[in-house]
Design an enzyme around this catalytic site. Sequence first.
Site, PDB file in Angstrom:
ATOM      1  N   GLU A  97       0.814  -1.207   0.000  1.00 45.57           N
ATOM      2  CA  GLU A  97       0.000   0.000   0.000  1.00 45.57           C
ATOM      3  C   GLU A  97       0.858   1.271   0.000  1.00 45.57           C
ATOM      4  OE1 GLU A  97      -3.083  -0.087   2.886  1.00 45.57           O
ATOM      5  OE2 GLU A  97      -3.777   1.915   2.354  1.00 45.57           O
ATOM      6  N   ASP A  98       1.933   1.274   0.786  1.00 45.98           N
ATOM      7  CA  ASP A  98       2.666   2.531   1.001  1.00 45.98           C
ATOM      8  C   ASP A  98       4.020   2.651   0.310  1.00 45.98           C
ATOM      9  OD1 ASP A  98       0.594   3.095   2.663  1.00 45.98           O
ATOM     10  OD2 ASP A  98       1.649   2.592   4.510  1.00 45.98           O
TER      11      ASP A  98
END
Length: 752
Positions: A97-98
């Site tokens: 996600e990051d």
Amino acid sequence: MQNEVLLSYDKTDEDEKKIILREYRALLRALKLSLKKGDKTMLRQAFEMALEAHRHMRRKSGEPYILHPLAVARIAVEEIGLGVTSAICALLHDTVEDTEISLEDIEREFNKPVAKIIDGLTKISNVVDIKGDTTLQAENFRKILLTLVDDPRVILIKLADRLHNMRTLESMNREKQLKIASETTYIYSPLAHRLGLYEIKSEMEDLAMKYTQPDTYVEIARNLKETRRDRGRYINEFIKPLKEVLAGNGLDFEIYGRPKAIHSIFNKMKAKKVTFDEVYDLFAIRIILKSPPEREKEDCWKAYSVITDIYHPSTERLRDWISVPKGNGYEALHTTVMGPGGRWVEVQIRSERMNEIAEKGLAAHWKYKEGAISQQESKLDSFLEHLREILNNPYTDTIDFIQDFKLDLFTEEIYIYTPKGDMRVLPKGATVLDFAFDIHSELGMKSIGAKVNYKLVPLTHHLQSGDQVEVITSSKQKPGEEWLSFLVTAKAKSKVKNYIKEGRRKVAEEGKITLKNRLEQMHSHLSHFNLNEICGYYKKSSAHDLYYGIATGAVDLNELKNFTQHGEKLLQPAKDILNDTATPTLLNEEEVKKILPAKGELVILGDSTGKINYKLAQCCQPINGDNVFGFVTSGEGLTIHRTDCHNAAKLLANYGHKIIKTKWSKDKAIAFLSGVRIIGLDDVGVIQKITNVISGDLKMNMRSMSIDSNDGIFEGTIMVYVHDRDELNKLCIRLAALDGIQSIERIENTTV
Ligand code: MN
């Protein structure tokens, strides 16, 4: 997360390296027993991959980001009892996600199962990050529940992630703290409960309370601390004779006293309307027996017998969750006995295995899967099966379902028998109809009544533990809306709701055709634009509701003649938005702009200039000084709720985009209507004394007072105008000091 680093953070690179390595080694130690050949290499690889990926990121607290995945992995292993695959996934849970890392990278470096779990974790985005509409948030909750069905490890790691976020919530801003805490009580702690993770559920609820009701939390924590010594002394006195006799009976055991969680003490105070000093069970005694599986049941009852030889048991408070475990797998014997000094004390008796299940829930079940408790397995399996069935139905309203699902969780369970003697577990308060749906949906749909212990009863009949029930059906029976008023289980409710919706959908189809024909007569057609205008005019929140209204005659299409027509476009007659008192519908952006100040600005309440229009919520009646937030409703503007309002968690968790940050003004010019409920001994002149305090000493403005007296006890409700919370507290303290007053509390809801 790398911006806004706290200034107080001052560790050197060297220090940080040491801390990171120390955490990693602790994770290795926790896994040691379960590490197989090659596992260690994989774990190391995951650690290094995450370390590299999060290299430049920091948490809000200023710490290196990698400490978060490391902490999540440790929680997953140490507190939930998961294994090495889960630890690897926990280390990598935020990478896709990051950071630059992709799912393909993970599948290549590790394997398919790891990639699948991380995919699941990535898909459940934090609800906080979802700005915008409710359907998205509801959809996200549905996803959370669906991944649970797919691979329970996803949700267990998610719970570890959430627990660590809650433990480190301190460094977030107030708004995020509130949202994350509400979401936690709304969905994560009920899930932890359902999966049998009592420790985690309890810690989550305490932490959430710390942020949503800081004052109450701090006060109970302080009280607990102040009374700790006395409690310790009492527990020792209680345990001493037990220890000797238990050991004398050849039992190998551990015994200790454990304080109850702060939120559960608070719930008791609220439910029983008592003060902290009056909560008698601030702690429970726990006995953990080191017995082999074949002897554990016998040993637990032996311990019970020893205890009740020394202390008298309350006959009403024996709970045998060994013969019949709770739906979430919990096993133990609970009894309440009369301890020294005339105090009731709760004693919980479990074997080591049962204790591990109580702490680690679902994961512990897997561990013991080989053992003798396959009955538990199948119970969890059937729960997951039922969840899957409901969530896959397109007509299930997720927010509604979660609400019902939560109600199921927190009630006590009763045991009901079929005519053949099979046992079913239902929540307390369940009716004959709930039982029928529990057996099979088809049976529920067709039932008209039942024989309970051979006696004929209606569908609404409430069942008692031990009842034997034979359902009576008719092929002509159809579920009706009124069933929803007495069903209590989430399963039955969602079945009936879906049935009704399906019926409404068919009716709505007819309405749609009627509207189409009417528009054609007007030489227009059913465009998106026209539909919006028509829904707006008839105050319907969806096309479906509009069509249904048309078909049932509730919507009169003759009113379309009030519309202005430009070619094919229909325009509804102008209206005054702010005076529109119809049922709240979703706001469009224009309306929001009209009501609110510029984005991000804090709304100041209770200002005597009256610049901001707002309303105080009836459900919690906030006053200046309470922790509050604003909630925007179409046509009604801004409503102010307390953060400890019973509606708060639902609003904050589901309608993030309608929440407005608010703060009270220092200006104390405005008076708020507030109320207190007072209970005491009925005495001549008591009313006089109360009014003297309010109007005389404190010079407060009283609006009303009503007193009910019964058998020498009076119960009064007093409504007063106060300027802030301090003033209300002062009033409570002064009233409590009067002779014969037993309790005094602020009224949450004056309409009840
Ligand atoms: Mn995380």
